[in-house]
Design an enzyme around this catalytic site. Sequence first.
Site, PDB file in Angstrom:
ATOM      1  N   ARG A 120     -27.462  12.816  29.851  1.00 41.25           N
ATOM      2  CA  ARG A 120     -27.204  14.252  29.821  1.00 41.25           C
ATOM      3  C   ARG A 120     -27.031  14.713  28.374  1.00 41.25           C
ATOM      4  NH1 ARG A 120     -25.734  15.530  35.131  1.00 41.25           N
ATOM      5  NH2 ARG A 120     -26.309  17.664  34.569  1.00 41.25           N
ATOM      6  N   GLN A 125     -32.689  18.133  28.317  1.00 40.54           N
ATOM      7  CA  GLN A 125     -32.570  19.260  29.249  1.00 40.54           C
ATOM      8  C   GLN A 125     -33.892  19.660  29.891  1.00 40.54           C
ATOM      9  OE1 GLN A 125     -30.572  22.391  27.130  1.00 40.54           O
ATOM     10  NE2 GLN A 125     -28.556  21.462  27.363  1.00 40.54           N
ATOM     11  N   ASP A 128     -34.597  17.284  32.848  1.00 41.30           N
ATOM     12  CA  ASP A 128     -33.471  17.000  33.737  1.00 41.30           C
ATOM     13  C   ASP A 128     -33.758  17.479  35.161  1.00 41.30           C
ATOM     14  OD1 ASP A 128     -31.059  16.611  34.971  1.00 41.30           O
ATOM     15  OD2 ASP A 128     -29.859  17.601  33.421  1.00 41.30           O
ATOM     16  N   SER A 131     -30.654  18.827  37.218  1.00 37.06           N
ATOM     17  CA  SER A 131     -30.239  20.198  36.938  1.00 37.06           C
ATOM     18  C   SER A 131     -31.223  21.219  37.497  1.00 37.06           C
ATOM     19  CB  SER A 131     -30.083  20.403  35.429  1.00 37.06           C
ATOM     20  OG  SER A 131     -28.992  19.652  34.935  1.00 37.06           O
ATOM     21  N   TYR A 225     -19.657  14.512  34.300  1.00 39.93           N
ATOM     22  CA  TYR A 225     -19.213  14.564  35.683  1.00 39.93           C
ATOM     23  C   TYR A 225     -17.688  14.456  35.745  1.00 39.93           C
ATOM     24  CZ  TYR A 225     -24.118  13.620  36.688  1.00 39.93           C
ATOM     25  OH  TYR A 225     -25.487  13.697  36.748  1.00 39.93           O
TER      26      TYR A 225
END
Length: 374
Positions: A120, A125, A128, A131, A225
């Site tokens: 992460r 991004q 991902d 997500s 998380y």
Amino acid sequence: MKIGIPKERREGERRVAASPETIKRYKAIGLEPVVERGAGQGAAIPDDAFAAAGAILADTAAVWQSDIVLKVQRPIDEEMGFLRQGQILIGALDPYMNKDQVEAYARAGISAFAMELLPRTTRAQAMDVLSSQANLAGYKALVDAMAEYPRVLPMMMTAAGTVTPAKVFIVGAGVAGLQAIATAKRMGAVVTATDVRPAAKEEIESLGGKFVGFIPEGAATKGGYARPLTPEEQKKQQEIVAEHLRAQDIVVTTAQVPGRKAPRIITAAMVAGMKPGSILFDMAAESGGNIEGAEPGKTVETENGVKIIGAKNLVSRIAPAATVLYAKNLLNFLQLLIDPKTKELKVDTQDELIKGTLLTQSGSVVHDAFKPAA
């Protein structure tokens, strides 16, 4: 090199691992896309659209002969038989729940990449998949819960009187939870939310929600998380949630941690204290459930008139949108494996994104989390 996109065969899966846009991009970087006939049907992409973008349409066996195979979900048993030495497999392979299959990838001699293991980081991004898919799932969860709700979400002022707005409570303010908050606010609901991660309060309030709960010290892990709560912390959180639930109309729970069973947040006793007509939507139903009594793919009504909806492959139900994002994630990741000068495969295990997702290589399980014990 040929890049294969098979039709997904797991029950209820409508997404596909490529879109006409990504097919064009693969052609531009020197790959030869081979798409199984009918692969895009569930995502509203006809074969003609793939062909017009430059893909070769083929049968199942021909697609699996490709140098690189892109998948949405892990292969079924029949597909495992198509794997061949030196091949690359990329997809959401769910390795924590299917460690035997990870070992099978190694025996087949393939390089398998599990996209949900992507670190992460800011650089990751655009790749991902967790997500991109969770964002859509959060929206869909709120819409489905609203469809079951027997009243209306916004305040309505009419000549006959005023209808009060619904109260919506979101448990877990990750990507899915934040989208559920935003969607509920757009629909005019009064929104509250809870999470134990330090950044959550500010994120909830930035979307117009009100934070409920407390944030334990050191509650977030390095990967972003929430860590497991201590028994004392769990008790305090449950007391706050139980009291807040009594006045809520719609509740969406989103709490999941990769590799572990979903935390139980709402008990049967809490549900029993809710108002008749209230709706509970458990996005974590397939991984153990945040709500006691939730069943994947089913709606259960309790004795006190509360409905509990258990999600099952929720994002697949909006496959056209989910496919566009998922396919782009895979495209961005695959470009890490292609040398921009030679257009040949280059698996650089010094790259943290490649190393973080690589399960097997050259006949061995190479990911630290899945290596056999010494």
